[in-house]
Enzyme design. Structure first.
Site, PDB file in Angstrom:
ATOM      1  CB  VAL A  42       5.206  13.826  50.204  1.00  0.00           C
ATOM      2  CG1 VAL A  42       6.490  13.568  49.141  1.00  0.00           C
ATOM      3  CG2 VAL A  42       4.854  15.134  50.156  1.00  0.00           C
ATOM      4  CG  ASP A 155       5.643  27.041  55.376  1.00  0.00           C
ATOM      5  OD1 ASP A 155       5.752  27.258  56.535  1.00  0.00           O
ATOM      6  OD2 ASP A 155       5.221  25.955  55.029  1.00  0.00           O
TER       7      ASP A 155
END
Length: 305
Positions: A42, A155
């Site tokens: 990212v 998650d």
């Protein structure tokens, strides 16, 4: 499509070329990488004169499973719009695995993950920990209740929570999210999540319910309270929930488990109330767990005291 009952969901999604992605990331400069979720990078970059995050696969080789995860995340983000959740600004479809661009929604440019505050060199005072946890609860409550079908994150973890210097929060990493049909039995999926946070009941039954997130959120609350790392503990065969329950029964044991920075800044009655709420979230049976709406209500009361 399932979330929107066949109707159009989300707003306009900008289609971005691979060349634009390359320029924005300075040819995928590793110095611009702010996070490394599994099999992905990212980047923090500027695109269209605005600050963005760009998620690319760690490798551009064809990978059907990873492509499916990226597409799932993109479709989920197009359906969800909340101040504490990632959103989709655009995507690149010129590569086998789509690349996703998120708007930078935080209010200051200094951004890291909650994990760094809890397990790195940064310090997070108790009141700010409470504010951060409450914002995560808002996001999960929205995912579970805002649409016609609940969306289960699957998650929740400190590494997937972006936090800026003003303690504003964005919950990220929705690639493993699934929508479920209320009242429908045996909605089973392969077990996904991060060791130390996964609901044991989910591991046994493989049935996805909102309780999967409630349990993980309860572990996150204990992580915030104790400063202990659930994943590192799991790698050593230990369990944060089990250890907290066994040691925190007495006043001395409770103080021993709680992080020193928390003890210095927190009121003992408030800390015990927080821990009781966390333990409700990590109950063994799903029907014993509170809803995220109830969790938000109690955390809100604690913030306004």
């Amino acid at each position: 499509m399932a979330l929107g009952k066949g109707q159009e969901v989300g707003g306009h999604l900008k289609i971005i070329s691979q060349e634009e992605i390359r320029k924005a990331t300075n040819n995928y400069d590793p110095d611009l990488i702010g996070a490394r979720p599994p099999d992905a990078n990212v980047y923090t970059a500027v695109l269209d004169d605005r600050l963005v995050f760009i998620k690319t696969p760690a490798k551009l080789d064809p990978n059907p499973e990873l492509a499916d995860l990226f597409l799932t995340e993109l479709s989920i983000l197009m359906a969800l719009h909340h101040e504490n959740l990632n959103e989709a600004y655009g995507c690149c479809l010129e590569t086998y695995i789509p690349m996703i661009v998120y708007p930078y929604k935080l209010k200051s440019k200094d951004c890291t993950v909650l994990h760094q505050y809890l397990h790195g060199d940064l310090v997070l005072k108790w009141k700010n920990r409470l504010i951060v946890v409450t914002q995560v609860a808002y996001a999960l409550s929205y995912m579970h209740n805002a649409l016609s079908k609940p969306v289960v994150h699957r998650d929740v973890k400190s590494y997937g929570i972006l936090i800026d210097s003003l303690f504003n929060v964005t919950l990220a990493n929705v690639a493993y999210s699934v929508s479920i049909t209320p009242g429908k039995n045996e909605q089973r999926f392969p077990v996904h999540g991060t060791p130390g946070y996964i609901d044991p009941e989910y591991i046994i039954t493989r049935e996805v319910t909102e309780k999967c997130d409630v349990y993980s959120f309860g572990v996150l609350m204990l992580e915030v309270l104790t400063g202990m790392n659930p994943t590192e503990m799991a790698r050593c065969g230990r369990d944060l929930v089990v250890e907290f329950v066994s040691k925190a029964e007495t006043s001395e044991g409770f103080k021993e488990m709680v992080d020193n920075d928390v003890l210095e800044g927190g009121d003992m009655i408030e800390l015990q109330r927080f821990s009781r709420l966390a333990l409700k979230c990590v109950a063994n049976k799903g029907e014993e767990c509170p809803s995220m709406i109830s969790v938000v209500e109690e955390l809100w009361e604690m913030n306004t005291r």
